[in-house]
Structures are given as C-alpha cells and as structure tokens.
Design an enzyme around this catalytic site. Structure first.
Site, PDB file in Angstrom:
ATOM      1  N   ASP A 225       0.834  -1.204   0.000  1.00 28.94           N
ATOM      2  CA  ASP A 225       0.000   0.000   0.000  1.00 28.94           C
ATOM      3  C   ASP A 225       0.870   1.256   0.000  1.00 28.94           C
ATOM      4  O   ASP A 225       1.858   1.332   0.739  1.00 28.94           O
ATOM      5  CB  ASP A 225      -0.867  -0.047   1.274  1.00 28.94           C
ATOM      6  CG  ASP A 225      -1.942   1.016   1.293  1.00 28.94           C
ATOM      7  OD1 ASP A 225      -2.817   0.994   0.418  1.00 28.94           O
ATOM      8  OD2 ASP A 225      -1.923   1.868   2.201  1.00 28.94           O
ATOM      9  N   GLU A 276      14.370 -15.476  -0.115  1.00 31.94           N
ATOM     10  CA  GLU A 276      14.803 -16.545   0.800  1.00 31.94           C
ATOM     11  C   GLU A 276      13.775 -17.666   0.877  1.00 31.94           C
ATOM     12  O   GLU A 276      14.084 -18.775   1.286  1.00 31.94           O
ATOM     13  CB  GLU A 276      14.917 -15.992   2.227  1.00 31.94           C
ATOM     14  CG  GLU A 276      16.166 -15.254   2.536  1.00 31.94           C
ATOM     15  CD  GLU A 276      16.026 -14.628   3.927  1.00 31.94           C
ATOM     16  OE1 GLU A 276      15.346 -15.195   4.807  1.00 31.94           O
ATOM     17  OE2 GLU A 276      16.596 -13.532   4.110  1.00 31.94           O
TER      18      GLU A 276
HETATM   19  C1  GLC Z   1      -4.240   3.055  -0.653  1.00 29.97           C
HETATM   20  C2  GLC Z   1      -5.464   2.194  -0.528  1.00 29.97           C
HETATM   21  C3  GLC Z   1      -6.620   3.047  -0.125  1.00 29.97           C
HETATM   22  C4  GLC Z   1      -6.292   3.696   1.208  1.00 29.97           C
HETATM   23  C5  GLC Z   1      -4.981   4.436   1.150  1.00 29.97           C
HETATM   24  C6  GLC Z   1      -4.473   4.760   2.505  1.00 29.97           C
HETATM   25  O1  GLC Z   1      -4.331   3.977  -1.671  1.00 29.97           O
HETATM   26  O2  GLC Z   1      -5.695   1.516  -1.722  1.00 29.97           O
HETATM   27  O3  GLC Z   1      -7.823   2.341  -0.049  1.00 29.97           O
HETATM   28  O4  GLC Z   1      -7.317   4.581   1.556  1.00 29.97           O
HETATM   29  O5  GLC Z   1      -3.968   3.659   0.555  1.00 29.97           O
HETATM   30  O6  GLC Z   1      -4.014   3.604   3.134  1.00 29.97           O
END
Ligand code: GLC
Length: 561
Positions: A225, A276
C-alpha cells in the site's frame, strides 16, 4: 501453461501450487475486498470464513491468485487501511486460524494468496502511536512517526503546507499529557493514519519481521500500500503554491512525500527476504507515479515484482490513447525485465462499467451513473483487450458480474473517510465497495444471511453469480471463457510486446503469436477482413466464418490465427 519470454527468474517454484517458474509474469490476480465479498457469520460484514467458502467460485473463474485487502486488527477509520496490529486479524474478519485455513484451502485449489501490507502509516490505535502520545514530548516512540512543533507564536500552525490526500491539512495537533496543546504529527491520509518515519531503524526492522510473519503463514506475496510514500524528503520541505496545484491536478510528480529515491533501498531489502522463501513469493507496488518510467523503478530486478499500472486504469475508451499507453507501458518495463500489469478497477476507483458509461474525461471517481448499457458493453470489451495483453492482469471482485458502481448511496451509509473530509465533493469509493450478489434472492443476495453493511440495489439479484451462471450471454460466462481461453492459449499473457496491424479509425488490431485481438472503440459497427478463427467476442457477432466480419460498436473479438 504460457511461455515466458522475459528476463531470468528468481526464486524456486518446485513446491509451489499452480504454475511453474515466473507464475506471476502472466498471472490473473483477483482482488477480494473482504468486507464485501462474502459474510460467513451473518453480521452484515464480509469475513475470512466467507472468502474461504467462496474460493471454489474463484478457482472456477480461472484466476491464478487472490489479493485480499486488509483484514488486520483495525479501528476501521479507512476500511482497514489503518492497521493497529499487523500480526492479528480483526475480530470482524475472524481469527488467525481462519487465515490459516483460507491459505491452505486456496493452495489446495491452486490459488495463491497475496495479502495487503500497509507500511506507510499505522492506525492511531497502534501500540507505538498510543504510547508515543501517552508518554508525551521526548518519548522515544515519537521518533518512529513524524512529530514536529507547530509554526506561529504558539505553535498553532502546522509544521509545513502539506495537504492530506483525503483533504484538509496533513498534520494534526496533539494534546500533551498535561492537557496543553502539543506537537503536530504527519498523516498523508486521515488523522487516524499517522505516517511512519522510515528513517528510524525500528520501523524498518518491524516491517521485515511482519513480512516474515506472513511468509511463514504461507502467503504467496504482498500488495504494498502507498509504496511510493514511505520515504519523505529530508526536512519535510513546503511544496508551495505551484506544488499544491500539481497535487490537485493529480500529478504527484516532484512531491517531497511521494516517489523519493530512498524508497528503493527498502524494496531491495524486502526482495532479498522474499527470495529466501521457496515458491516465488512476490510483491506488487501500489505506486502512483507521474510516468510509467518512474513506476518501472519499483520493479527493477532486485526490487518488487510488479507495480500496478494506474496510467492504464486512467485511460479513456479511446483507441489511440489505449494504444499509446499500452506501448508506453511495455516499453517502460522492457529495460527492467518486469512484466507489464493491467488493471481496470479496484476498491479506490469507480468501477470501469460506470466510468465507461460517461463521455471521456470523467476521471477515475465519479457519481455519474451514465448510460449503463453503454458502460457495460465497453467494460466487457475493455476486459477482453486487457486479458489479451502480455503481462499480469488484476480483476476486482464483482467486475466479472459486470457490476456498476452504486452512485446513489445515501450519506448515512457511506463510510469512506475521504467523502467526509471532502464535504461530499469527492471520495466516492463506497460506490465500488457494495457487497456483491451471489444469489437471485435472499436479504443480501447470498452475500450473507442478513443485511449487508452497504445496501445493495434491488436489481442486483439479476446480476448475481447464480443468475449469470450458464447464461452464455452473461458477463460472468464471458470472464470464465476468457480466462479459460487465456490458460489454453500460449500466446496470451506471454512475451514483452504486441504487434499492431493497420485498422480503421477507432479500431485496434493487435497480433500475438498464434492469436489476434480486434477492438472497436467506436459507436458504430465496423467491417474488417476476418483475421482468423473466432475464439471469443464481447458482443454478439452478427455472423462469423465469412471473409468479412462486422464488428459491433464497442466490442472486442479474439481470434486464433
Ligand atoms: C491506498 C489504498 C486506499 C487507502 C490508502 C491509505 O491507496 O488503496 O484504499 O485509503 O492507501 O491507506
């Protein structure tokens, strides 16, 4: 199995389920949004047990892997992208035993499991952050986040001019344990999502340990993310007025909090951990960068395996634009030897069946329902084009049912924090997060036994898995056929390039080894010389077999050549 024509592969795959070496290079990966996929315990919220029970649907659909959005312990300020404990399952989704059972069952079905990793920020309820607040100024734990004194005579102004992606300042002021106004902390997203300070070794150590925890649990990879956000420019400099405008224009280039060169060292370390483990464990970056060339930096051979292609997702239903972005994406990946990826929908954008229902320029988030039938026609055609391209494709739950966004959700049911921070002018992500329908009848169309956390439209029973199964004209059967054909046909998904052939205005004709794909993006039927034997069509073809084929408006056809 498809052929793999690109760079040398790392890792071993002898003990892995499913495909062999480089499985991820042409994998079709299905995103499950756990809240909205299937509710196993009838509380209105999807859960891991629900996902586990519905795995046969995914195996039957023909995907290679399943990416699950976060299911970790979380106060759910941003639907789980605010993680309080990275090694625990939120009780609303189940337990670690449920996760273990899900991973095992998926592997039995030859499905790989990719989990979401949220390293840019934690929840404000994370133990480190709670202690940092509780212990007050001088707490060593504050070093793991970005705490700063405010500007102005009494520190009443934020430390810099950064805006949160969800609207409003990217800083929130704290209150000291004695009740006095204190320092500010940085949150690029909601105030409940404080950003980690990745210059602190404890943060890096902790995430290496979290990676190992889930790898030991048997997951096949991670979706990272906000992969472009972890490292901030030294000194957290202001972005100035010009910067604010660039940010508004959705061009994240040059921002001191995005796409800093320092992030790549983190991914090199992670890659060595992934390597790994047996079975080719992978990581895919959610990296919003201004160009495909910048995106390619995340997938150099010693970094992550894939990065989402948001440039493709943002492209209108326009032949010339599609061709340009396809060529640019493939060209950008070639020097680093990574596969291109393709994606049309996810949990952050309006579903493509709704985006394509409006004229070009609608953007990736809208509340315009547009022309439903047109949107669905184009969405089906766009999917067949995507699945004909070399590389890995991402599907978002419900797109195989042709679901539109739910554009008329009332405010009282919405949960997207960005909607509220933008005063309802933006942040329409709840529209693509409505629980999906499995059966024709039932209080939540088979999603669960009770109601669903976001209400489903009345007509969704007719779009359910049950209603579409066996109907040869349905979108579900189109996806099933497309994925089965892709598995059977060695030309699809493989290789580093496509070959374009001349085609009428608004039509794309691309050729792969043994295979051709024709796309009519115009609103009228177009006659073409029949290029080969018909494999699959997104729209009803008037007639096939003759030397000339009439391609319906907004449709794609696959051919064996
Ligand atoms: C990413 C996720 C989204 C979230 C953001 C903050 O873009 O896909 O859904 O709100 O990160 O974590």
């Amino acid at each position: 199995m498809t052929q793999h024509l690109t760079a040398p592969l790392t890792g071993t795959s002898d003990d892995a389920p499913g495909h062999g070496r480089g499985w991820w290079r042409d994998a079709v990966i299905y995103q499950v949004y756990p809240r909205s996929f299937a509710d196993g315990n009838g509380d209105g919220m999807g859960d891991l047990d629900g996902v586990r029970r519905r795995l046969p649907h995914l195996a039957g659909l023909g995907v290679d892997a399943v990416w699950l959005s976060p299911f970790y312990a979380s106060p759910q300020a941003d639907a789980g992208y605010d993680v309080a404990d990275y090694r625990a399952i939120d009780p609303m989704f189940g337990t670690l035993l449920d996760a273990d059972a899900l991973i095992r069952d998926a592997h039995e079905l030859n499905l790989r499991i990719i989990v979401d990793l949220v390293p840019n920020h934690s929840s404000a309820e994370h133990e480190w952050f709670r202690r940092a607040l509780r212990e007050g100024p001088g707490s060593a734990l504050r070093e793991r986040y970005h705490f700063r004194p405010g500007k102005g005579a009494d520190g009443e102004l934020p430390p810099n001019d950064w805006e949160s992606i969800f609207g409003g300042p990217a800083w929130t002021r704290t209150t000291d344990p004695d009740g006095a106004p204190g320092d500010w902390y940085l949150h690029l997203f909601a105030p409940e999502q404080p950003d980690f300070n990745w210059d602190h070794p404890a943060v890096a150590d902790e995430f290496r340990s979290i990676l190992r925890f889930w790898l030991d649990m048997g997951v096949d990879g991670f979706r990272v993310d906000v992969a472009h956000g972890l490292v901030k420019a030294a000194g957290l400099p202001d972005i100035g007025d010009a910067g604010q405008l660039r940010l508004l224009g959705a061009n994240d280039g040059g921002m001191p909090f995005f796409d800093q060169d320092g992030v790549h060292e983190i991914y090199r370390q992670w890659r060595s951990i992934l390597d790994e483990y047996p079975g080719e464990r992978i990581a895919v970056a959610e990296a919003w960068t201004p160009t495909v060339e910048r995106t390619a930096n995340y997938v150099r051979s010693d970094e992550l395996h894939q990065a989402f292609n948001f440039q493709y997702l943002g492209t209108s239903w326009d032949a010339a634009e599609l061709r340009e972005v396809i060529d640019a994406s493939l060209a950008a990946m070639r020097p680093v030897g990574a596969p291109a990826t393709w994606v049309l929908s996810n949990h952050d954008v309006t579903r493509h069946a709704t985006r394509f229902a409006s004229p070009p320029g609608i953007g990736t988030q809208t509340r315009e329902p547009g022309d439903r039938a047109l949107g669905l026609r184009r969405a089906r055609a766009a999917t067949l084009l995507m699945l004909a391209l070399p590389g890995s494709a991402y599907l978002y739950q419900g797109e195989e049912l042709g679901l539109p966004d739910v554009t008329d959700l009332p405010d009282e049911v919405r949960q997207d924090p960005s909607y509220f921070r933008a005063d309802g002018q933006d942040g329409f992500r709840d529209g693509c997060r409505v629980p999906i329908p499995w059966t024709r009848e039932g209080s939540s169309y088979g999603f669960g036994t009770g109601s669903s956390w976001l209400p489903q439209p009345d007509e969704w029973g007719a779009l359910s898995v049950e209603a579409q199964t066996g109907d040869p004209g349905s979108t579900l059967e189109l996806y099933r056929s497309a994925l089965a054909t892709r598995r059977r046909h060695p030309g699809l998904g493989a290789g580093p390039a496509v070959e374009w052939r001349d085609a009428p205005e608004g039509v794309l004709h691309l050729v792969r080894p043994g295979f051709a794909c024709t796309v009519n993006t115009t609103d009228t039927a177009v006659r073409i010389d029949t290029p080969g034997r018909l494999l699959l069509a997104s729209g009803a073809l008037p007639e096939s077999g003759g030397p000339v084929t009439e391609l319906p408006a907004d449709s794609t056809v696959w051919w064996a050549v």
